[in-house]
Write an enzyme that holds these catalytic residues in place. Structure first.
Site, short mmCIF file in Angstrom:
data_model
loop_
_atom_site.label_atom_id
_atom_site.label_comp_id
_atom_site.label_asym_id
_atom_site.label_seq_id
_atom_site.Cartn_x
_atom_site.Cartn_y
_atom_site.Cartn_z
N SER A 174 12.80 65.61 77.89
CA SER A 174 13.14 64.39 77.68
C SER A 174 14.93 64.44 77.79
CB SER A 174 13.14 64.01 75.86
OG SER A 174 11.67 63.78 75.73
N LYS A 204 5.99 65.54 64.31
CA LYS A 204 5.56 64.11 64.42
C LYS A 204 4.62 63.49 63.10
CE LYS A 204 4.76 63.78 69.48
NZ LYS A 204 3.56 63.48 70.41
N ASN A 215 6.65 59.45 67.29
CA ASN A 215 7.39 60.15 68.18
C ASN A 215 8.63 59.35 68.48
OD1 ASN A 215 6.58 57.66 69.74
ND2 ASN A 215 6.03 59.00 71.80
N ASP A 240 3.52 56.77 72.57
CA ASP A 240 2.64 57.56 73.35
C ASP A 240 1.32 56.68 73.82
OD1 ASP A 240 3.51 60.01 73.53
OD2 ASP A 240 2.39 60.75 71.84
N GLY A 285 -11.64 64.93 73.72
CA GLY A 285 -10.54 65.52 72.81
C GLY A 285 -10.52 64.41 71.46
N ALA A 286 -10.20 65.22 70.37
CA ALA A 286 -10.04 64.33 69.26
C ALA A 286 -8.91 64.73 68.26
CB ALA A 286 -11.29 64.42 68.24
N ALA A 331 -3.19 63.37 70.19
CA ALA A 331 -2.93 62.73 71.33
C ALA A 331 -4.16 61.51 71.60
CB ALA A 331 -2.75 63.33 72.57
N ASN A 377 -15.87 65.68 71.72
CA ASN A 377 -14.84 66.65 71.31
C ASN A 377 -15.64 68.15 71.14
OD1 ASN A 377 -12.35 67.65 70.79
ND2 ASN A 377 -12.72 67.71 68.40
N GLY A 408 -0.83 63.35 84.30
CA GLY A 408 -0.32 62.74 83.07
C GLY A 408 1.22 62.71 82.92
P1 NAP Z 1 -4.05 68.70 69.33
O1 NAP Z 1 -4.28 67.65 68.27
O2 NAP Z 1 -3.88 69.98 69.07
O3 NAP Z 1 -5.55 68.37 70.05
C1 NAP Z 1 -6.25 69.29 70.86
C2 NAP Z 1 -7.62 69.09 71.17
O4 NAP Z 1 -7.91 69.91 72.41
C3 NAP Z 1 -8.52 68.97 70.44
O5 NAP Z 1 -9.72 67.92 70.44
C4 NAP Z 1 -9.47 70.41 70.75
O6 NAP Z 1 -10.75 70.39 70.42
C5 NAP Z 1 -9.19 70.36 72.09
N1 NAP Z 1 -9.45 71.85 72.72
C6 NAP Z 1 -8.50 72.74 72.72
N2 NAP Z 1 -9.02 74.03 73.27
C7 NAP Z 1 -10.21 73.46 73.48
C8 NAP Z 1 -11.33 74.48 74.23
N3 NAP Z 1 -10.95 75.64 74.61
N4 NAP Z 1 -12.34 73.93 74.36
C9 NAP Z 1 -12.56 72.54 74.08
N5 NAP Z 1 -11.65 71.59 73.52
C10 NAP Z 1 -10.66 72.48 73.24
O7 NAP Z 1 -3.41 68.36 70.61
P2 NAP Z 1 -2.71 67.01 71.09
O8 NAP Z 1 -1.44 66.75 70.39
O9 NAP Z 1 -3.91 65.85 70.72
O10 NAP Z 1 -2.11 67.31 72.59
C11 NAP Z 1 -3.40 67.56 73.47
C12 NAP Z 1 -2.57 67.85 74.82
O11 NAP Z 1 -1.98 66.41 75.17
C13 NAP Z 1 -1.63 68.91 74.92
O12 NAP Z 1 -1.72 69.65 75.99
C14 NAP Z 1 -0.29 68.01 75.04
O13 NAP Z 1 0.93 68.69 75.73
C15 NAP Z 1 -0.55 66.84 75.72
N6 NAP Z 1 0.00 65.44 75.57
C16 NAP Z 1 0.66 64.94 76.60
C17 NAP Z 1 1.47 63.80 76.71
C18 NAP Z 1 2.03 63.09 78.01
O14 NAP Z 1 2.91 62.20 77.57
N7 NAP Z 1 1.41 63.55 78.96
C19 NAP Z 1 1.66 63.26 75.24
C20 NAP Z 1 0.92 63.90 74.24
C21 NAP Z 1 0.07 64.89 74.29
P3 NAP Z 1 -11.25 70.93 68.96
O15 NAP Z 1 -11.03 69.76 68.01
O16 NAP Z 1 -12.63 71.33 68.77
O17 NAP Z 1 -10.44 72.05 68.45
#
Ligand code: NAP
Length: 273
Positions: free
Chosen positions: A16, A65, A86, A101, A127-128, A131, A151, A239
């Site tokens: 950022s 957040k 955010n 976001d 994913g759930a 994000a 998910n 992304g």
């Molecule tokens: P989070 O709340 O921790 O959620 C993680 C998600 O990934 C959950 O649905 C989790 O499933 C799943 N997951 C993790 N490991 C897994 C595995 N081995 N197999 C299957 N599912 C798995 O994280 P978040 O904040 O949503 O962020 C997710 C990603 O988005 C991160 O990498 C972050 O850097 C990226 N992101 C990017 C931006 C951008 O601007 N491009 C913005 C925000 C986030 P379970 O529910 O089963 O645990």
């Protein structure tokens, strides 16, 4: 001089300051944007500095957040739905919280796959987590009729789908092959893909040839999911654009200029990945 920040812990990796610093010099604004490492226990003290007028606002990242959302005087309705802030803006000593976001997600697809939502009836979101909420709000904004939320932990998909309304349908990851033939969009919001990890057995070949695959993970820029989609001849959007576009509304609110996401800015940030 107008000052803004990004807070989180850890914060050293944040892109950022590069994004906002580039815009400050592009538009010749005498402002500053700094990264401040803030642990959850130190957040109230930082918020007090913000209320005292030291900053015009700032960005918030992991792990603050959700905590910040509870400290705002006023929450934007979408930040309330997403349950996370955010972007912070101070106006008339009032602390306002936004979540940009979802705008970042839309801005990225609009710029890199123009018209992507025009005839889109069904989408798959993987994913759930936090994000996923922003992505679901974005797809709901565009009126997508059916969103399948897949998910690993089905309970979480069910809870999130129930909170988002009747267009979101929860399912386990292994429902992908069955749902893929009708899906025009696949959006990965899980952390799978970071550092080259991949989904086991996600049958992208069942998607229509016109489908668009996007990943919100941007390290690496081409995740195994995107590489696989590209090898199948599907359209892909990475992304990084989401990160760049989510920064636009904050910069405009603090510094009074709506900045542009240019190829030059993207190249600068891409060089740091
Ligand atoms: P989070 O709340 O921790 O959620 C993680 C998600 O990934 C959950 O649905 C989790 O499933 C799943 N997951 C993790 N490991 C897994 C595995 N081995 N197999 C299957 N599912 C798995 O994280 P978040 O904040 O949503 O962020 C997710 C990603 O988005 C991160 O990498 C972050 O850097 C990226 N992101 C990017 C931006 C951008 O601007 N491009 C913005 C925000 C986030 P379970 O529910 O089963 O645990």
């Amino acid at each position: 001089m107008i000052r803004a920040f990004v807070i989180g812990h850890p914060i050293a990796h944040s892109r950022s300051p590069l994004i906002h610093g580039t815009w400050l010099s592009t538009y010749g604004i005498a402002g500053s944007y700094e990264a401040i490492d803030v642990i959850p226990e130190a957040l109230p003290a930082l918020i007090a500095r913000l209320r005292a007028g030291e900053f015009a606002g700032g960005n918030v990242t992991i792990p603050l957040k959700e905590q910040v959302a509870g400290l705002c005087d006023r929450l934007d309705p979408l930040a309330e739905t997403i349950g996370a802030v955010n972007t912070l803006v101070v106006r008339n000593a009032e602390l306002r919280g936004f979540n940009t976001d979802f705008m970042g997600f839309l801005g990225n697809l609009d710029q890199n796959a123009p018209g992507w939502s025009a005839d889109l009836d069904e989408a798959i979101v993987l994913g759930a987590g936090g994000a996923a909420r922003a992505v679901l709000v974005a797809l709901r904004e565009r009126g997508i009729g059916t969103i399948h939320l897949l998910n690993r932990t089905l309970d979480k998909a069910q809870a999130l789908a129930a909170a988002m309304g009747n267009t979101v349908h929860p399912a386990p990851l292994d429902a992908f092959a069955r749902l893929a033939p009708r899906a025009g969009l696949v959006a990965n919001t899980t952390s799978i893909g970071m550092h080259g990890t991949g989904f086991a057995g996600l049958a992208l070949e069942h998607l229509p040839k016109t489908a668009l695959v996007t990943d919100i993970v941007y390290v690496p820029l081409e995740t195994p999911l995107l590489a696989c989609a590209r090898a199948l001849g599907l359209r892909t959007v990475d992304g990084l654009g989401m990160l760049l576009h989510q920064a636009v509304p904050g910069f405009e609110a603090w510094f009074g200029v709506r900045p542009e996401v240019t190829p030059q800015l993207r190249a600068l940030v891409e060089a740091t990945l």
